[in-house]
Design a protein around this motif. Structure first.
Motif, PDB file in Angstrom:
ATOM      1  N   LEU A  58       4.397   8.003   0.257  1.00 58.55           N
ATOM      2  CA  LEU A  58       5.728   7.496   0.602  1.00 58.55           C
ATOM      3  C   LEU A  58       5.680   6.614   1.852  1.00 58.55           C
ATOM      4  O   LEU A  58       6.322   5.568   1.911  1.00 58.55           O
ATOM      5  CB  LEU A  58       6.704   8.655   0.814  1.00 58.55           C
ATOM      6  CG  LEU A  58       7.094   9.440  -0.443  1.00 58.55           C
ATOM      7  CD1 LEU A  58       8.035  10.582  -0.064  1.00 58.55           C
ATOM      8  CD2 LEU A  58       7.730   8.536  -1.484  1.00 58.55           C
ATOM      9  N   ARG A  59       4.897   7.006   2.844  1.00 59.53           N
ATOM     10  CA  ARG A  59       4.772   6.204   4.059  1.00 59.53           C
ATOM     11  C   ARG A  59       4.107   4.860   3.762  1.00 59.53           C
ATOM     12  O   ARG A  59       4.540   3.826   4.264  1.00 59.53           O
ATOM     13  CB  ARG A  59       3.976   6.958   5.128  1.00 59.53           C
ATOM     14  CG  ARG A  59       4.740   8.119   5.713  1.00 59.53           C
ATOM     15  CD  ARG A  59       3.864   8.887   6.721  1.00 59.53           C
ATOM     16  NE  ARG A  59       4.508  10.094   7.149  1.00 59.53           N
ATOM     17  CZ  ARG A  59       5.338  10.178   8.172  1.00 59.53           C
ATOM     18  NH1 ARG A  59       5.628   9.104   8.856  1.00 59.53           N
ATOM     19  NH2 ARG A  59       5.887  11.337   8.498  1.00 59.53           N
ATOM     20  N   ALA A  60       3.050   4.875   2.944  1.00 58.92           N
ATOM     21  CA  ALA A  60       2.363   3.629   2.585  1.00 58.92           C
ATOM     22  C   ALA A  60       3.290   2.713   1.796  1.00 58.92           C
ATOM     23  O   ALA A  60       3.331   1.497   2.018  1.00 58.92           O
ATOM     24  CB  ALA A  60       1.104   3.940   1.778  1.00 58.92           C
ATOM     25  N   LYS A  61       4.057   3.299   0.899  1.00 62.58           N
ATOM     26  CA  LYS A  61       5.007   2.519   0.107  1.00 62.58           C
ATOM     27  C   LYS A  61       6.069   1.884   1.005  1.00 62.58           C
ATOM     28  O   LYS A  61       6.408   0.712   0.851  1.00 62.58           O
ATOM     29  CB  LYS A  61       5.660   3.424  -0.937  1.00 62.58           C
ATOM     30  CG  LYS A  61       6.507   2.710  -1.947  1.00 62.58           C
ATOM     31  CD  LYS A  61       7.023   3.695  -3.001  1.00 62.58           C
ATOM     32  CE  LYS A  61       7.922   2.999  -3.992  1.00 62.58           C
ATOM     33  NZ  LYS A  61       8.457   3.904  -4.990  1.00 62.58           N
ATOM     34  N   ALA A  62       6.569   2.635   1.979  1.00 60.72           N
ATOM     35  CA  ALA A  62       7.568   2.102   2.912  1.00 60.72           C
ATOM     36  C   ALA A  62       6.959   0.993   3.768  1.00 60.72           C
ATOM     37  O   ALA A  62       7.608  -0.031   4.026  1.00 60.72           O
ATOM     38  CB  ALA A  62       8.104   3.227   3.801  1.00 60.72           C
ATOM     39  N   GLU A  63       5.715   1.170   4.193  1.00 61.32           N
ATOM     40  CA  GLU A  63       5.049   0.148   5.004  1.00 61.32           C
ATOM     41  C   GLU A  63       4.860  -1.143   4.201  1.00 61.32           C
ATOM     42  O   GLU A  63       5.100  -2.235   4.722  1.00 61.32           O
ATOM     43  CB  GLU A  63       3.690   0.665   5.504  1.00 61.32           C
ATOM     44  CG  GLU A  63       2.949  -0.313   6.386  1.00 61.32           C
ATOM     45  CD  GLU A  63       3.672  -0.623   7.684  1.00 61.32           C
ATOM     46  OE1 GLU A  63       3.431  -1.708   8.233  1.00 61.32           O
ATOM     47  OE2 GLU A  63       4.478   0.198   8.160  1.00 61.32           O
ATOM     48  N   VAL A  64       4.467  -1.016   2.958  1.00 61.24           N
ATOM     49  CA  VAL A  64       4.313  -2.201   2.099  1.00 61.24           C
ATOM     50  C   VAL A  64       5.659  -2.904   1.927  1.00 61.24           C
ATOM     51  O   VAL A  64       5.745  -4.136   1.980  1.00 61.24           O
ATOM     52  CB  VAL A  64       3.703  -1.810   0.726  1.00 61.24           C
ATOM     53  CG1 VAL A  64       3.825  -2.938  -0.279  1.00 61.24           C
ATOM     54  CG2 VAL A  64       2.251  -1.399   0.897  1.00 61.24           C
ATOM     55  N   GLU A  65       6.699  -2.140   1.740  1.00 58.92           N
ATOM     56  CA  GLU A  65       8.043  -2.723   1.597  1.00 58.92           C
ATOM     57  C   GLU A  65       8.459  -3.442   2.881  1.00 58.92           C
ATOM     58  O   GLU A  65       9.029  -4.532   2.837  1.00 58.92           O
ATOM     59  CB  GLU A  65       9.060  -1.635   1.237  1.00 58.92           C
ATOM     60  CG  GLU A  65      10.450  -2.137   0.985  1.00 58.92           C
ATOM     61  CD  GLU A  65      10.567  -3.112  -0.176  1.00 58.92           C
ATOM     62  OE1 GLU A  65      11.494  -3.946  -0.152  1.00 58.92           O
ATOM     63  OE2 GLU A  65       9.739  -3.047  -1.104  1.00 58.92           O
ATOM     64  N   ASN A  66       8.152  -2.855   4.047  1.00 58.43           N
ATOM     65  CA  ASN A  66       8.467  -3.499   5.324  1.00 58.43           C
ATOM     66  C   ASN A  66       7.679  -4.803   5.494  1.00 58.43           C
ATOM     67  O   ASN A  66       8.219  -5.804   5.962  1.00 58.43           O
ATOM     68  CB  ASN A  66       8.190  -2.555   6.497  1.00 58.43           C
ATOM     69  CG  ASN A  66       9.195  -1.440   6.589  1.00 58.43           C
ATOM     70  OD1 ASN A  66      10.310  -1.554   6.089  1.00 58.43           O
ATOM     71  ND2 ASN A  66       8.809  -0.344   7.226  1.00 58.43           N
ATOM     72  N   ILE A  67       6.420  -4.778   5.132  1.00 60.37           N
ATOM     73  CA  ILE A  67       5.593  -5.988   5.223  1.00 60.37           C
ATOM     74  C   ILE A  67       6.150  -7.063   4.309  1.00 60.37           C
ATOM     75  O   ILE A  67       6.248  -8.237   4.692  1.00 60.37           O
ATOM     76  CB  ILE A  67       4.122  -5.662   4.881  1.00 60.37           C
ATOM     77  CG1 ILE A  67       3.503  -4.810   5.992  1.00 60.37           C
ATOM     78  CG2 ILE A  67       3.314  -6.930   4.653  1.00 60.37           C
ATOM     79  CD1 ILE A  67       2.150  -4.235   5.646  1.00 60.37           C
ATOM     80  N   ARG A  68       6.522  -6.703   3.080  1.00 58.95           N
ATOM     81  CA  ARG A  68       7.083  -7.673   2.149  1.00 58.95           C
ATOM     82  C   ARG A  68       8.379  -8.261   2.700  1.00 58.95           C
ATOM     83  O   ARG A  68       8.592  -9.468   2.654  1.00 58.95           O
ATOM     84  CB  ARG A  68       7.343  -7.031   0.781  1.00 58.95           C
ATOM     85  CG  ARG A  68       7.782  -8.026  -0.293  1.00 58.95           C
ATOM     86  CD  ARG A  68       8.415  -7.343  -1.491  1.00 58.95           C
ATOM     87  NE  ARG A  68       9.602  -6.590  -1.158  1.00 58.95           N
ATOM     88  CZ  ARG A  68      10.802  -7.123  -0.887  1.00 58.95           C
ATOM     89  NH1 ARG A  68      10.969  -8.420  -0.883  1.00 58.95           N
ATOM     90  NH2 ARG A  68      11.835  -6.351  -0.608  1.00 58.95           N
ATOM     91  N   ARG A  69       9.242  -7.411   3.257  1.00 63.62           N
ATOM     92  CA  ARG A  69      10.511  -7.872   3.811  1.00 63.62           C
ATOM     93  C   ARG A  69      10.276  -8.819   4.989  1.00 63.62           C
ATOM     94  O   ARG A  69      10.907  -9.864   5.091  1.00 63.62           O
ATOM     95  CB  ARG A  69      11.368  -6.680   4.233  1.00 63.62           C
ATOM     96  CG  ARG A  69      12.808  -7.060   4.530  1.00 63.62           C
ATOM     97  CD  ARG A  69      13.722  -5.877   4.858  1.00 63.62           C
ATOM     98  NE  ARG A  69      13.520  -4.691   4.051  1.00 63.62           N
ATOM     99  CZ  ARG A  69      12.990  -3.548   4.501  1.00 63.62           C
ATOM    100  NH1 ARG A  69      12.610  -3.431   5.746  1.00 63.62           N
ATOM    101  NH2 ARG A  69      12.855  -2.509   3.702  1.00 63.62           N
ATOM    102  N   ARG A  70       9.323  -8.456   5.877  1.00 60.94           N
ATOM    103  CA  ARG A  70       9.010  -9.332   7.015  1.00 60.94           C
ATOM    104  C   ARG A  70       8.453 -10.665   6.538  1.00 60.94           C
ATOM    105  O   ARG A  70       8.783 -11.716   7.102  1.00 60.94           O
ATOM    106  CB  ARG A  70       8.005  -8.655   7.955  1.00 60.94           C
ATOM    107  CG  ARG A  70       8.670  -7.729   8.936  1.00 60.94           C
ATOM    108  CD  ARG A  70       7.668  -7.218   9.964  1.00 60.94           C
ATOM    109  NE  ARG A  70       7.714  -5.771   9.913  1.00 60.94           N
ATOM    110  CZ  ARG A  70       6.693  -4.970   9.630  1.00 60.94           C
ATOM    111  NH1 ARG A  70       5.508  -5.461   9.387  1.00 60.94           N
ATOM    112  NH2 ARG A  70       6.855  -3.673   9.590  1.00 60.94           N
TER     113      ARG A  70
END
Length: 188
Positions: A58-70
């Motif tokens: 879940l943390r890795a998935k959230a980090e990937v989503e944050n990177i994509r958003r940035r």
């Protein structure tokens, strides 16, 4: 499997697929009996590991989503403000043109000097922003990557050479904005 002629029973000592005698007592004796408390402890450990892995997922998935958003934000900002430097370079050119038009009493020489100054400003703005002109001379080799042939005409140049430049082309950082329009030499 061998059977008696008058019955479907197996011969003595022979095992069939469905008979419990197939499980040999030695195999059962080799497997240690596990304590239910040990099994419960192992299960608890496995469940804890699964929980940790799920949390990491879940943390890795959230980090990937944050990177994509940035990255999406960066692309949007680059599109929005990508021309800012070029626009800043053009403002003095516009100012010079407006000043020239505001002058009502000027000689041709003064007007020409102002236009040449303005052209130098524009050339500096182009240079600062990697905007280069493509202007092949007569006799240069035709390059389909930066030239566009409008027609071919008989000429003393070899076939495919540029005969005449009709309109300059431009590149920005090696990418063609507008190809140079040219006439090329036809086959003799």
């Amino acid at each position: 499997m061998a059977t008696h002629a008058d019955s479907n029973k197996p011969l003595d000592g022979e095992l069939t697929e469905n008979t419990p005698e197939q499980v040999q007592p030695d195999v059962l004796a080799q497997q240690p009996e596990e304590n239910p408390a040990d099994l419960a402890a192992e299960l608890a450990q496995a469940q804890e590991k699964v929980s940790q892995y799920y949390d990491q997922l879940l943390r890795a998935k959230a980090e990937v989503e944050n990177i994509r958003r940035r990255a999406d934000d960066d692309v949007a900002k680059a599109r929005k403000f990508g021309t800012e430097s070029f626009a800043e370079s053009l403002i003095p050119v516009r100012d010079s043109l407006e000043a020239a038009l505001a002058q009502t009493e000027q000689s041709v020489e003064t007007w020409r000097e102002g236009v040449e100054t303005t052209l130098r400003q524009l050339n500096k703005a182009f240079e600062r922003n990697s905007l280069k002109e493509v202007a092949p001379a007569p006799g240069d080799k035709f390059d389909p990557h930066v030239h566009q042939a409008i027609s071919s005409v008989p000429s003393e140049f070899e076939e495919g050479a540029v005969v005449q430049l009709l309109q300059k082309g431009y590149t920005i950082s090696e990418r063609v904005l507008r190809p140079a329009l040219v006439m090329v030499a036809a086959a003799k």
